[in-house]
Write a protein that holds these residues in place. Structure first.
Motif, PDB file in Angstrom:
ATOM      1  N   VAL A  37       0.829  -1.205   0.000  1.00 47.51           N
ATOM      2  CA  VAL A  37       0.000   0.000   0.000  1.00 47.51           C
ATOM      3  C   VAL A  37       0.867   1.259   0.000  1.00 47.51           C
ATOM      4  O   VAL A  37       0.660   2.171  -0.810  1.00 47.51           O
ATOM      5  CB  VAL A  37      -0.951  -0.013   1.211  1.00 47.51           C
ATOM      6  N   THR A  38       1.841   1.327   0.899  1.00 50.34           N
ATOM      7  CA  THR A  38       2.641   2.551   1.004  1.00 50.34           C
ATOM      8  C   THR A  38       3.575   2.727  -0.197  1.00 50.34           C
ATOM      9  O   THR A  38       3.850   3.863  -0.612  1.00 50.34           O
ATOM     10  CB  THR A  38       3.446   2.570   2.308  1.00 50.34           C
ATOM     11  N   GLU A  39       4.041   1.631  -0.775  1.00 52.22           N
ATOM     12  CA  GLU A  39       4.889   1.754  -1.958  1.00 52.22           C
ATOM     13  C   GLU A  39       4.078   2.191  -3.177  1.00 52.22           C
ATOM     14  O   GLU A  39       4.611   2.838  -4.082  1.00 52.22           O
ATOM     15  CB  GLU A  39       5.620   0.441  -2.250  1.00 52.22           C
ATOM     16  N   GLN A  40       2.791   1.849  -3.211  1.00 53.12           N
ATOM     17  CA  GLN A  40       1.934   2.378  -4.277  1.00 53.12           C
ATOM     18  C   GLN A  40       1.916   3.897  -4.212  1.00 53.12           C
ATOM     19  O   GLN A  40       2.062   4.579  -5.223  1.00 53.12           O
ATOM     20  CB  GLN A  40       0.510   1.836  -4.118  1.00 53.12           C
ATOM     21  N   ARG A  41       1.731   4.424  -3.008  1.00 57.83           N
ATOM     22  CA  ARG A  41       1.696   5.874  -2.831  1.00 57.83           C
ATOM     23  C   ARG A  41       3.043   6.489  -3.211  1.00 57.83           C
ATOM     24  O   ARG A  41       3.112   7.496  -3.922  1.00 57.83           O
ATOM     25  CB  ARG A  41       1.365   6.210  -1.379  1.00 57.83           C
ATOM     26  N   ALA A  42       4.123   5.888  -2.731  1.00 50.97           N
ATOM     27  CA  ALA A  42       5.452   6.433  -3.015  1.00 50.97           C
ATOM     28  C   ALA A  42       5.745   6.419  -4.503  1.00 50.97           C
ATOM     29  O   ALA A  42       6.286   7.393  -5.065  1.00 50.97           O
ATOM     30  CB  ALA A  42       6.514   5.634  -2.248  1.00 50.97           C
ATOM     31  N   ALA A  43       5.411   5.311  -5.169  1.00 48.52           N
ATOM     32  CA  ALA A  43       5.681   5.207  -6.596  1.00 48.52           C
ATOM     33  C   ALA A  43       4.887   6.258  -7.375  1.00 48.52           C
ATOM     34  O   ALA A  43       5.412   6.891  -8.305  1.00 48.52           O
ATOM     35  CB  ALA A  43       5.351   3.806  -7.099  1.00 48.52           C
ATOM     36  N   ILE A  52      -3.992 -11.900   3.328  1.00 44.30           N
ATOM     37  CA  ILE A  52      -3.394 -10.816   2.540  1.00 44.30           C
ATOM     38  C   ILE A  52      -4.457  -9.820   2.114  1.00 44.30           C
ATOM     39  O   ILE A  52      -4.273  -8.596   2.263  1.00 44.30           O
ATOM     40  CB  ILE A  52      -2.657 -11.396   1.316  1.00 44.30           C
ATOM     41  N   GLN A  53      -5.578 -10.296   1.593  1.00 45.80           N
ATOM     42  CA  GLN A  53      -6.617  -9.374   1.145  1.00 45.80           C
ATOM     43  C   GLN A  53      -7.194  -8.565   2.304  1.00 45.80           C
ATOM     44  O   GLN A  53      -7.450  -7.368   2.160  1.00 45.80           O
ATOM     45  CB  GLN A  53      -7.728 -10.146   0.424  1.00 45.80           C
ATOM     46  N   ALA A  54      -7.379  -9.198   3.456  1.00 51.29           N
ATOM     47  CA  ALA A  54      -7.894  -8.466   4.615  1.00 51.29           C
ATOM     48  C   ALA A  54      -6.904  -7.388   5.061  1.00 51.29           C
ATOM     49  O   ALA A  54      -7.301  -6.254   5.362  1.00 51.29           O
ATOM     50  CB  ALA A  54      -8.174  -9.437   5.764  1.00 51.29           C
ATOM     51  N   LEU A  55      -5.626  -7.729   5.100  1.00 52.17           N
ATOM     52  CA  LEU A  55      -4.608  -6.762   5.519  1.00 52.17           C
ATOM     53  C   LEU A  55      -4.459  -5.635   4.503  1.00 52.17           C
ATOM     54  O   LEU A  55      -4.266  -4.474   4.879  1.00 52.17           O
ATOM     55  CB  LEU A  55      -3.272  -7.469   5.722  1.00 52.17           C
ATOM     56  N   LEU A  56      -4.545  -5.966   3.232  1.00 55.79           N
ATOM     57  CA  LEU A  56      -4.445  -4.932   2.202  1.00 55.79           C
ATOM     58  C   LEU A  56      -5.589  -3.931   2.332  1.00 55.79           C
ATOM     59  O   LEU A  56      -5.379  -2.712   2.270  1.00 55.79           O
ATOM     60  CB  LEU A  56      -4.453  -5.561   0.812  1.00 55.79           C
ATOM     61  N   ARG A  57      -6.799  -4.428   2.528  1.00 50.30           N
ATOM     62  CA  ARG A  57      -7.946  -3.513   2.661  1.00 50.30           C
ATOM     63  C   ARG A  57      -7.826  -2.645   3.908  1.00 50.30           C
ATOM     64  O   ARG A  57      -8.069  -1.436   3.860  1.00 50.30           O
ATOM     65  CB  ARG A  57      -9.248  -4.321   2.711  1.00 50.30           C
ATOM     66  N   GLU A  58      -7.433  -3.259   5.013  1.00 54.70           N
ATOM     67  CA  GLU A  58      -7.273  -2.500   6.250  1.00 54.70           C
ATOM     68  C   GLU A  58      -6.192  -1.432   6.093  1.00 54.70           C
ATOM     69  O   GLU A  58      -6.372  -0.277   6.507  1.00 54.70           O
ATOM     70  CB  GLU A  58      -6.890  -3.460   7.385  1.00 54.70           C
ATOM     71  N   SER A  59      -5.074  -1.810   5.489  1.00 56.58           N
ATOM     72  CA  SER A  59      -3.959  -0.871   5.315  1.00 56.58           C
ATOM     73  C   SER A  59      -4.336   0.266   4.378  1.00 56.58           C
ATOM     74  O   SER A  59      -4.034   1.433   4.641  1.00 56.58           O
ATOM     75  CB  SER A  59      -2.734  -1.606   4.764  1.00 56.58           C
ATOM     76  N   ALA A  60      -5.022  -0.061   3.275  1.00 52.84           N
ATOM     77  CA  ALA A  60      -5.374   0.969   2.300  1.00 52.84           C
ATOM     78  C   ALA A  60      -6.345   1.989   2.890  1.00 52.84           C
ATOM     79  O   ALA A  60      -6.189   3.200   2.699  1.00 52.84           O
ATOM     80  CB  ALA A  60      -5.979   0.316   1.056  1.00 52.84           C
ATOM     81  N   ARG A  61      -7.344   1.511   3.614  1.00 51.16           N
ATOM     82  CA  ARG A  61      -8.332   2.433   4.184  1.00 51.16           C
ATOM     83  C   ARG A  61      -7.711   3.330   5.246  1.00 51.16           C
ATOM     84  O   ARG A  61      -8.077   4.503   5.374  1.00 51.16           O
ATOM     85  CB  ARG A  61      -9.501   1.637   4.745  1.00 51.16           C
ATOM     86  N   ALA A  62      -6.770   2.781   6.011  1.00 51.28           N
ATOM     87  CA  ALA A  62      -6.065   3.614   6.990  1.00 51.28           C
ATOM     88  C   ALA A  62      -5.126   4.585   6.291  1.00 51.28           C
ATOM     89  O   ALA A  62      -5.025   5.759   6.672  1.00 51.28           O
ATOM     90  CB  ALA A  62      -5.292   2.737   7.966  1.00 51.28           C
TER      91      ALA A  62
END
Length: 262
Positions: free
Chosen positions: A124-130, A180-190
């Motif tokens: 998630v954070t590398e998407q933002r950085a990229a 993975i999908q649960a963590l990705l969704r939680e991380s993205a929304r935060a």
């Protein structure tokens, strides 16, 4: 005319706003370098094959911190303390995203689930950085002062994002798909909430340093809220999809150096 390019140019042209911009960036990158270094030291036995890639990830982040500090030195500027309200990494940790620093400071090996959490957070954070570095690259790739730094960091961030995709897909195939999908969704929304908060804080500081009129500050704030609205409505989904990257084994070799900056 107010545009992303004109705002960035104004920040880069003024010593005080440039100093704050580079200080915030250097601090975040150095923090990422420390986190990856500790994760590499605590990798569980079942994921030892990842140690080199995690180490490379941390080395790249450390390098980026050195590059931003070198850009300051080039203009005869010293770093400033990072205002806590602009500390993206700290604010994410407070929301429970990523691995707790208390755990990383310890000596207990991580679990495979910890590695999954680390990679999901990084995805998630590398998407933002990229995305941020691609934006800077579009506008300033040929800039004589920062162009080389922007190109180098942008290439690294694309590698980091590719690495996260590839490793998460491997782990999904090993049975961690739902986690993975649960963590990705939680991380993205935060992350989108933290990114809005940090963006507003950074623009507030920049506005005071650059003497922006109230109307300009309000317009920029409205733009930040607009981005958040788009992301909250569904734009966050780009941060949780997984696909095999074109850049395979993107962190499989040694880190590139930045001797021209450090």
């Amino acid at each position: 005319m107010l545009s992303a390019r004109s705002v960035f140019q104004e920040i880069l042209d003024d010593d005080e706003s440039f100093r704050l911009f580079c200080s915030i960036a250097a601090s975040g990158e150095s923090q990422g370098g420390w986190e990856n270094g500790r994760i590499a030291a605590l990798v569980p036995a079942g994921e030892r094959a990842m140690t080199g890639k995690i180490t490379r990830h941390g080395a790249d982040e450390d390098k980026h911190g050195r590059i931003f500090r070198a850009l300051l030195r080039k203009r005869g500027l010293d770093p400033v303390d990072v205002p806590p309200e602009t500390d993206y990494t700290m604010l994410l940790e407070r929301r429970g995203i990523g691995l707790a620093h208390e755990k990383l400071r310890g000596a207990e090996p991580l679990t495979e689930r910890d590695i999954v959490a680390y990679l999901a957070h990084s995805r998630v954070t590398e998407q933002r950085a990229a995305e941020q570095m691609r934006l800077l690259r579009r506008y300033f790739a040929d800039d004589p002062d920062i162009g080389r730094a922007v190109r180098m960091i942008s290439d690294d961030e694309d590698n980091h994002l590719a690495y996260c995709h590839e490793e998460l897909l491997r782990l999904a195939g090993a049975g961690y798909g739902r986690m993975i999908q649960a963590l990705l969704r939680e991380s993205a929304r935060a992350e989108i909430r933290v990114y809005r908060r940090v963006s507003l804080a950074v623009m507030d500081h920049m506005g005071r340093l650059l003497g922006w009129p109230r109307a300009k500050g309000a317009l920029l704030a409205a733009g930040i809220h607009g981005v958040y609205g788009y992301e909250a409505a569904g734009g966050w989904r780009r941060m949780v999809s997984l696909r095999m990257p074109e850049r395979r084994n993107a962190l499989g070799g040694p880190a590139t150096t930045a001797a021209e900056f450090a």
